[in-house]
Scaffold this motif. Structure first.
Motif, PDB file in Angstrom:
ATOM      1  N   LEU A   1      -2.507   2.222   5.782  1.00  0.00           N
ATOM      2  CA  LEU A   1      -3.954   2.170   5.539  1.00  0.00           C
ATOM      3  C   LEU A   1      -4.726   2.645   6.788  1.00  0.00           C
ATOM      4  O   LEU A   1      -5.691   3.414   6.684  1.00  0.00           O
TER       5      LEU A   1
ATOM      6  N   SER B   1     -13.466   3.132  -0.179  1.00  0.00           N
ATOM      7  CA  SER B   1     -14.161   4.376   0.196  1.00  0.00           C
ATOM      8  C   SER B   1     -15.668   4.391  -0.067  1.00  0.00           C
ATOM      9  O   SER B   1     -16.413   4.876   0.789  1.00  0.00           O
TER      10      SER B   1
ATOM     11  N   LEU C   1      -7.377   5.896   7.559  1.00  0.00           N
ATOM     12  CA  LEU C   1      -8.679   5.814   8.239  1.00  0.00           C
ATOM     13  C   LEU C   1      -8.770   6.843   9.373  1.00  0.00           C
ATOM     14  O   LEU C   1      -9.847   7.337   9.697  1.00  0.00           O
TER      15      LEU C   1
ATOM     16  N   MET D   1     -11.903   8.942  -8.438  1.00  0.00           N
ATOM     17  CA  MET D   1     -10.595   9.504  -8.811  1.00  0.00           C
ATOM     18  C   MET D   1      -9.633   9.180  -7.680  1.00  0.00           C
ATOM     19  O   MET D   1     -10.041   9.159  -6.507  1.00  0.00           O
TER      20      MET D   1
ATOM     21  N   ARG E   1      -7.178  13.727  -6.904  1.00  0.00           N
ATOM     22  CA  ARG E   1      -8.028  14.697  -6.187  1.00  0.00           C
ATOM     23  C   ARG E   1      -7.200  15.872  -5.678  1.00  0.00           C
ATOM     24  O   ARG E   1      -7.618  17.024  -5.750  1.00  0.00           O
TER      25      ARG E   1
ATOM     26  N   ASN F   1     -14.978  15.043   2.234  1.00  0.00           N
ATOM     27  CA  ASN F   1     -14.923  15.892   1.059  1.00  0.00           C
ATOM     28  C   ASN F   1     -14.633  17.346   1.444  1.00  0.00           C
ATOM     29  O   ASN F   1     -13.654  17.941   0.992  1.00  0.00           O
TER      30      ASN F   1
ATOM     31  N   TYR G   1       0.810  -1.220   0.000  1.00  0.00           N
ATOM     32  CA  TYR G   1       0.000   0.000   0.000  1.00  0.00           C
ATOM     33  C   TYR G   1       0.849   1.278   0.000  1.00  0.00           C
ATOM     34  O   TYR G   1       0.592   2.203  -0.772  1.00  0.00           O
TER      35      TYR G   1
ATOM     36  N   PHE H   1     -11.509  14.269  10.081  1.00  0.00           N
ATOM     37  CA  PHE H   1     -12.391  15.238   9.418  1.00  0.00           C
ATOM     38  C   PHE H   1     -13.790  15.220  10.022  1.00  0.00           C
ATOM     39  O   PHE H   1     -14.486  16.231  10.051  1.00  0.00           O
TER      40      PHE H   1
ATOM     41  N   LEU I   1     -18.962  12.208  -6.887  1.00  0.00           N
ATOM     42  CA  LEU I   1     -18.171  11.119  -6.279  1.00  0.00           C
ATOM     43  C   LEU I   1     -19.017   9.915  -5.875  1.00  0.00           C
ATOM     44  O   LEU I   1     -20.069  10.070  -5.254  1.00  0.00           O
TER      45      LEU I   1
END
Ligand SMILES: Cc1cc2nc3c(=O)[nH]c(=O)nc-3n(C[C@H](O)[C@H](O)[C@H](O)COP(=O)(O)OP(=O)(O)OC[C@H]3O[C@@H](n4cnc5c(N)ncnc54)[C@H](O)[C@@H]3O)c2cc1C
Length: 477
Positions: free
Chosen positions: A286, A253, A290, A354, A359, A393, A236, A296, A385
């Protein structure tokens, strides 16, 4: 005594495993009535800048996820009641008819979603019922944080260090094995088709990174595939910035965004892999991403509607930003004359997905090079999306625009340098811009530097087959 009934309102938690609202309902009531409402404002409405509020890739994914949920519930002897309309009216009506005692749901935290749950709560109170909120979105529970949520650090690294140091991630909750059947006679309702929301059901673009299929089953399958079957997770860290192919990143996602899989389940799957094969920068990588997702969400809880406002959580603005519809459309349609940007923008338009690298570049280009208000870009991403997640986002857009959770002024990327680094042969550009198919590797990222003779040799003409660049690309040399 009459049996106690509870409605379980599925929202962005379209799964049976690790579903706290569902388990809370089962623990409290004798009969469970699972419900999903396609909110007509979300599926038929428009965004602030006039895009469909839920673009067709996501709409299809959600429809598939609801089918999957219904199948799983039926296998347990239950049913999923499906309606289209306003949840605050429909669920109130169902609660009234079914004479339930409560509506259980996983709580949402952003403006539009909160407005709906508040309105439903008000309606339920009028018939002596109430909403019971559960939690189901994140790795970390607010209650477990080592700081009050209002004191969440605005800088990711600080947040990460504190939670990693002090908080253990709870284990996913079990999948219920059986349900009491529902005795009330409620029509199950038909699951709408894509056409009902004004979208055409076109075949998938063969260039898409993955044929994303909605649902818990598919989400868990993808997790297993990525971690165990192919062990791509081992690489990854080295592959996550790539642009082409199914396995450069997990592609989890869309399932995470609709709650078809729980982040805790992903976390513990990776932890089990680490126990078997050892921890690596890739496995940790990974989990690290997360954490961004959680971060966010905490930012949105802490800062409320500032996450949608132009000045962002920093409450500052850039006087050069403009609401330029023409520039926005060129960007949306992959017609900016910058191949690396256009290839990414055509990918998202034609598939709903994407890469993260794409992005970052397309967002930086819109904000820093075209000087378009970041909210317009975020608004388009919200529409298109397949994995749209309100907090991820808007949080990422603010981050790129320099008004969010970052100590740096602007995350301005040198698009040409990025293109040469991440698409050195130009394969990604050629995949999405067939008009540049014959342009050689050393010119592919700057077609505007080609002479007329060279354009003829490569069978394209600037301004006819491919637009002249909207910005002077010399600035990146
Ligand atoms: C401008 C912009 C807008 C974005 N909008 C969204 C969005 O609406 N929904 C969304 O899920 N992600 C968004 N991202 C983050 C990221 O690009 C995607 O999560 C990622 O590309 C999804 O692919 P993957 O599942 O293969 O990710 P992987 O690299 O495999 O990561 C695993 C998971 O971690 C989470 N994750 C990874 N990167 C981020 C990140 N930067 N921020 C938050 N979570 C992350 C996602 O849930 C992802 O599925 C955005 C990024 C940018 C720069």
């Amino acid at each position: 005594m009459r049996n106690k009934r509870a409605i379980v309102w599925f929202r962005q938690d379209l799964r049976l495993h690790d579903n706290e609202a569902l388990l809370d309902a089962i623990a409290s009531a004798d009969e469970i009535i699972p419900v999903y409402v396609f909110d007509e404002r979300v599926f038929k409405g428009k965004t602030r800048y006039g895009f469909p509020k839920t673009g067709k890739y996501r709409a299809r994914f959600i429809i598939e996820s609801v089918h999957d949920l219904r199948t799983s519930l039926r296998a347990l002897g239950s049913e999923l009641i499906v309606r289209v309309g306003k949840p605050e009216e429909i669920i109130y009506d169902l609660a009234n008819k079914a004479k339930s005692s409560w509506v259980f749901c996983n709580r949402e935290r952003t403006e539009e979603e909160v407005a709906v749950q508040d309105a439903l709560e008000q309606n339920l109170w009028s018939i002596g019922q109430e909403i019971r909120y559960s939690r189901g979105k994140m790795l970390y529970y607010t209650a477990d944080l080592p700081f009050p949520v209002t004191h969440t650090p605005d800088v990711f690294t600080q947040f990460r260090k504190e939670v990693e140091r002090f908080v253990a991630i709870r284990h996913p909750l079990p999948r219920p094995e059986t349900f009491e059947p529902v005795f009330v006679l409620l029509e199950p309702g038909e699951i709408p088709r894509l056409e009902d929301f004004g979208h055409e059901d076109d075949p998938a673009d063969s260039r898409a990174v993955l044929d994303f299929k909605g649902g818990e089953l598919e989400g868990l399958k993808r997790l297993k595939e990525y971690v165990w079957d192919t062990e791509h997770i081992r690489h990854y860290k080295d592959t996550r910035d790539n642009l082409m192919g199914t396995d450069y990143s997990s592609k989890l996602s869309p399932w995470l965004a609709q709650g078809c899989i729980s982040p805790k389940t992903v976390y513990y799957e990776v932890k089990t892999f680490e126990k078997t094969y050892g921890q690596s920068e890739s496995t940790y990588g990974l989990l690290f991403e997360l954490l961004w997702r959680d971060f966010f969400r905490f930012m949105a809880k802490k800062h409320g509607n500032k996450v949608f406002q132009e000045g962002g959580i920093q409450e500052k603005t850039d006087p050069d930003w403009k609401n330029d519809e023409d520039l926005l459309q060129s960007w949306v349609n992959g017609q900016t004359g910058i191949p690396f940007i256009d290839a990414n923008m055509r990918e998202i338009k034609q598939t709903g997905y994407m890469s993260n690298r794409g992005r970052l570049n397309t967002a930086s280009f819109l904000v820093n090079d075209l000087k378009v208000n970041w909210q317009m870009g975020a608004d388009y991403f919200e529409s298109v999306l397949i994995d749209y997640d309100v907090c991820s986002n808007y949080g990422n857009w603010q981050f790129v625009a320099g008004v969010g959770s970052d100590s740096r002024e602007h995350r301005e990327l040198n698009i040409l340098a990025q293109a040469k680094r991440y698409d050195p042969q130009g394969d990604f550009v050629r995949l999405w811009l067939p008009e540049l198919a014959e342009v050689p590797q050393d010119k592919i990222h700057q077609p505007d530097s080609l002479s007329e003779m060279e354009q003829r040799d490569f069978h394209f003409q600037l301004g006819r087959d491919y637009p002249a660049a909207l910005v002077d690309t010399g600035k990146w040399n």
